[in-house]
Design a protein around this motif. Structure first.
Motif, short mmCIF file in Angstrom:
data_model
loop_
_atom_site.label_atom_id
_atom_site.label_comp_id
_atom_site.label_asym_id
_atom_site.label_seq_id
_atom_site.Cartn_x
_atom_site.Cartn_y
_atom_site.Cartn_z
N VAL A 151 22.48 40.91 -27.75
CA VAL A 151 23.81 41.19 -28.08
C VAL A 151 23.97 42.72 -28.02
CG1 VAL A 151 24.08 39.15 -29.31
CG2 VAL A 151 23.58 41.27 -30.62
N ARG A 152 22.92 43.33 -27.71
CA ARG A 152 23.03 44.85 -27.71
C ARG A 152 23.58 45.27 -28.97
NH1 ARG A 152 25.24 45.02 -21.35
NH2 ARG A 152 23.49 44.16 -20.36
N ALA A 153 23.09 45.11 -30.05
CA ALA A 153 23.44 45.68 -31.32
C ALA A 153 23.10 46.91 -31.54
CB ALA A 153 23.11 44.71 -32.42
N LYS A 154 23.96 47.60 -32.36
CA LYS A 154 23.50 49.00 -32.66
C LYS A 154 22.59 49.03 -33.74
CE LYS A 154 28.35 50.69 -31.76
NZ LYS A 154 29.37 51.22 -32.32
N ASP A 155 21.75 50.29 -33.67
CA ASP A 155 20.72 50.34 -34.90
C ASP A 155 21.16 49.90 -36.15
OD1 ASP A 155 18.83 50.70 -32.95
OD2 ASP A 155 18.77 52.90 -33.01
N GLU A 156 22.40 50.69 -36.66
CA GLU A 156 22.92 50.37 -37.70
C GLU A 156 23.33 49.00 -38.04
OE1 GLU A 156 25.34 52.58 -35.53
OE2 GLU A 156 23.53 53.03 -35.18
N GLU A 157 23.77 48.03 -37.24
CA GLU A 157 24.11 46.76 -37.41
C GLU A 157 22.66 46.04 -37.78
OE1 GLU A 157 27.98 46.07 -34.68
OE2 GLU A 157 26.19 46.10 -33.70
N THR A 158 21.67 46.43 -36.94
CA THR A 158 20.32 45.88 -37.19
C THR A 158 20.03 46.09 -38.47
OG1 THR A 158 20.31 45.70 -34.82
CG2 THR A 158 18.24 45.28 -36.04
N ALA A 159 19.95 47.27 -38.81
CA ALA A 159 19.03 47.57 -40.14
C ALA A 159 19.46 46.89 -41.44
CB ALA A 159 19.56 49.28 -40.25
N THR A 160 20.85 46.75 -41.47
CA THR A 160 21.16 45.81 -42.92
C THR A 160 20.85 44.32 -42.82
OG1 THR A 160 22.98 47.51 -43.15
CG2 THR A 160 23.18 45.20 -44.15
N PRO A 161 21.02 43.71 -41.71
CA PRO A 161 20.16 42.25 -41.92
C PRO A 161 18.67 42.42 -41.99
CG PRO A 161 21.93 42.49 -39.93
CD PRO A 161 21.55 43.96 -40.46
N VAL A 162 17.87 43.28 -41.23
CA VAL A 162 16.51 43.46 -41.45
C VAL A 162 16.14 43.84 -43.14
CG1 VAL A 162 14.49 44.83 -41.00
CG2 VAL A 162 15.83 44.15 -39.26
N ALA A 163 16.96 44.61 -43.64
CA ALA A 163 16.91 44.86 -45.00
C ALA A 163 16.86 43.54 -45.96
CB ALA A 163 17.61 45.98 -45.59
N THR A 237 23.02 32.26 -26.80
CA THR A 237 23.64 33.39 -27.33
C THR A 237 23.97 34.20 -26.23
OG1 THR A 237 23.01 33.26 -29.79
CG2 THR A 237 23.99 35.24 -28.79
N SER A 238 22.91 34.30 -25.24
CA SER A 238 22.90 35.24 -24.21
C SER A 238 23.91 34.50 -23.16
CB SER A 238 21.40 35.13 -23.38
OG SER A 238 21.51 36.01 -22.49
N VAL A 239 23.87 33.17 -23.13
CA VAL A 239 24.85 32.40 -22.17
C VAL A 239 26.45 32.96 -22.66
CG1 VAL A 239 25.96 30.60 -21.44
CG2 VAL A 239 23.41 31.00 -21.30
N VAL A 240 26.64 32.91 -24.15
CA VAL A 240 28.01 32.96 -24.70
C VAL A 240 28.22 34.56 -24.27
CG1 VAL A 240 29.34 33.13 -26.68
CG2 VAL A 240 27.79 31.25 -26.23
N GLU A 241 27.38 35.45 -24.56
CA GLU A 241 27.59 36.61 -24.49
C GLU A 241 27.99 37.19 -22.90
OE1 GLU A 241 27.77 39.67 -26.47
OE2 GLU A 241 28.04 38.21 -27.73
N ASP A 249 33.84 46.86 -13.65
CA ASP A 249 33.03 47.32 -12.44
C ASP A 249 31.99 46.07 -12.34
OD1 ASP A 249 31.27 48.38 -10.89
OD2 ASP A 249 30.25 49.75 -12.23
N PRO A 250 32.23 45.39 -11.17
CA PRO A 250 31.64 44.20 -10.86
C PRO A 250 30.13 44.63 -10.70
CG PRO A 250 32.69 45.28 -8.97
CD PRO A 250 33.35 45.89 -9.96
N ALA A 251 29.87 45.69 -10.53
CA ALA A 251 28.49 46.13 -10.49
C ALA A 251 27.72 46.46 -11.74
CB ALA A 251 27.98 47.29 -9.49
N ALA A 252 28.32 46.30 -12.94
CA ALA A 252 27.91 46.39 -14.23
C ALA A 252 26.96 45.39 -14.49
CB ALA A 252 29.00 46.58 -15.17
N LYS A 253 25.78 45.96 -15.32
CA LYS A 253 24.73 44.89 -15.79
C LYS A 253 25.06 43.95 -16.82
CE LYS A 253 20.01 45.04 -17.08
NZ LYS A 253 18.75 45.64 -17.52
N ARG A 254 25.05 42.62 -16.40
CA ARG A 254 25.48 41.71 -17.60
C ARG A 254 24.05 41.25 -18.25
NH1 ARG A 254 28.88 37.17 -14.43
NH2 ARG A 254 29.34 36.54 -16.48
N PRO A 255 24.40 40.54 -19.40
CA PRO A 255 23.15 39.98 -19.88
C PRO A 255 22.60 39.05 -19.38
CG PRO A 255 25.14 40.15 -21.61
CD PRO A 255 25.34 40.41 -20.39
N PRO A 256 21.09 38.89 -19.08
CA PRO A 256 20.62 37.58 -18.39
C PRO A 256 20.83 36.39 -18.95
CG PRO A 256 18.86 38.78 -19.64
CD PRO A 256 20.29 39.61 -19.76
#
Length: 339
Positions: A151-163, A237-241, A249-256
């Motif tokens: 989901v390309r979460a930011k580090d700050e978003e990831t840090a709290t759940p890890v803690a 989740t990847s499919v949903v994202e 931009d049609p050339a923009a990278k989408r989640p696999p």
């Protein structure tokens, strides 16, 4: 020559952070060796959180060590998750019986959906509801790392759940044994409860081993059944994202559709299930996987800022504790149903 020089500079930029993460993994191993009740991966996260709070260490963490810690918390995490698939044998899981397998899957789904609901009720920001749900329902901080990459979460978003998942999983090591005998559970039932209700694999081992080898064996197989859910949950989740991803931009990278490391995880699991893998290979892969995940979790832990968490994170703490109670209660119900 210029491209080669740039690649060399990029590699050299990673080295300080990777060396620091490796040193932290070695320190975590030392802590686990001295105090076996502390799981190695839990110690690695805790070290990262502690170092991240030290004023003299923060400039290095956000400066010279940042590229290497980012590589550890993302790339090494994914390699470690692929190797985690070698722990899974579909044959061992099948021996649990259809009722235990079904209740384990139901627990994962209900905890996942329920925790997302709690996260939204308490208005957690960004991807935090999803990440907390992933960590608590499947396999702790390593699952959070896997989902955050999708989901390309930011580090700050990831840090709290890890803690949060580290805190609650550590509490479980000491809290669940207190209720073992008052609830009238046999040693095997207690192992089932630990495997179904504790987050990280190392935390499950530390919790269940107090009830003996039979309890530990059941706990590990039940826990690895939950780990098996990592692949479909992340892939879904990847499919949903992918469907939600809108970019002019049609050339923009989408989640696999299926992330490469998830495909690797599934492939490793199938190899473990159907091919004769030598014990030496399995032991080596287990050691490497533990090292890589320890380095990755140190990197994730170093992004935690306790001042921010304590100042604005009471809602996240409430969600974590409620999710912990939810999965423990559901797991206990599954134990009673399967008996």
């Amino acid at each position: 020559m210029n491209a080669a020089a740039a690649d060399t500079r990029s590699t050299l930029a990673w080295l300080p952070g990777l060396i620091a993460a490796a040193a932290a993994a070695a320190a975590a191993w030392g802590i686990h060796w001295l105090v076996p009740a502390i799981p190695l991966l839990t110690a690695a996260v805790a070290l990262g959180i502690i170092v991240g709070q030290l004023p003299f260490a923060r400039p290095a963490i956000t400066g010279s060590l940042a590229p290497g810690l980012a590589v550890a918390s993302r790339r090494l995490m994914r390699i470690g998750i692929v190797l985690l698939g070698l722990k899974l044998s579909l044959v061992d899981i099948a021996k649990l019986g259809w009722l235990t397998i079904l209740t384990t899957v139901v627990i994962v789904v209900l905890t996942f959906v329920g925790t997302i609901g709690l996260g939204r009720l308490f208005r957690l920001p960004g991807q935090q509801p999803l990440l907390v749900a992933t960590g608590f329902s499947i396999c702790g901080a390593s699952a959070i790392g896997a989902m955050s990459g999708v989901v390309r979460a930011k580090d700050e978003e990831t840090a709290t759940p890890v803690a949060l998942v580290t805190l609650c999983g550590t509490l479980a090591i000491f809290v669940l044994p207190v209720f073992w005998h008052p609830l009238g559970l046999t040693s095997v039932q207690f192992g089932h409860w630990a495997g179904a209700g504790v987050h990280d694999v190392g935390q499950v081992v530390a919790t269940a081993q107090i009830a003996g080898s039979a309890a530990l064996a059941v706990a590990l197989v039940v826990k690895l059944t939950r780990v098996l859910m990592l692949a479909p949950m992340v892939a879904l989740t990847s499919v949903v994202e992918r469907r939600r991803h809108v970019d002019p931009d049609p050339a923009a990278k989408r989640p696999p559709i299926v992330p490469l490391f998830v495909a690797g995880f599934i492939a490793a699991m199938l190899v473990r299930s159907f091919l004769p893998v030598p014990p030496a290979v399995l032991n080596g892969a287990d050691t490497l996987q533990t090292l890589l995940l320890a380095m990755a979790l140190f990197g994730l832990g170093s992004a935690v800022r306790l001042r921010t968490l304590l100042g604005t994170g009471w809602r996240a703490l409430a969600v974590g504790l409620l999710s912990w109670v939810l999965i423990a209660a559901l797991a206990l119900g599954a134990v009673e149903l399967s008996s």
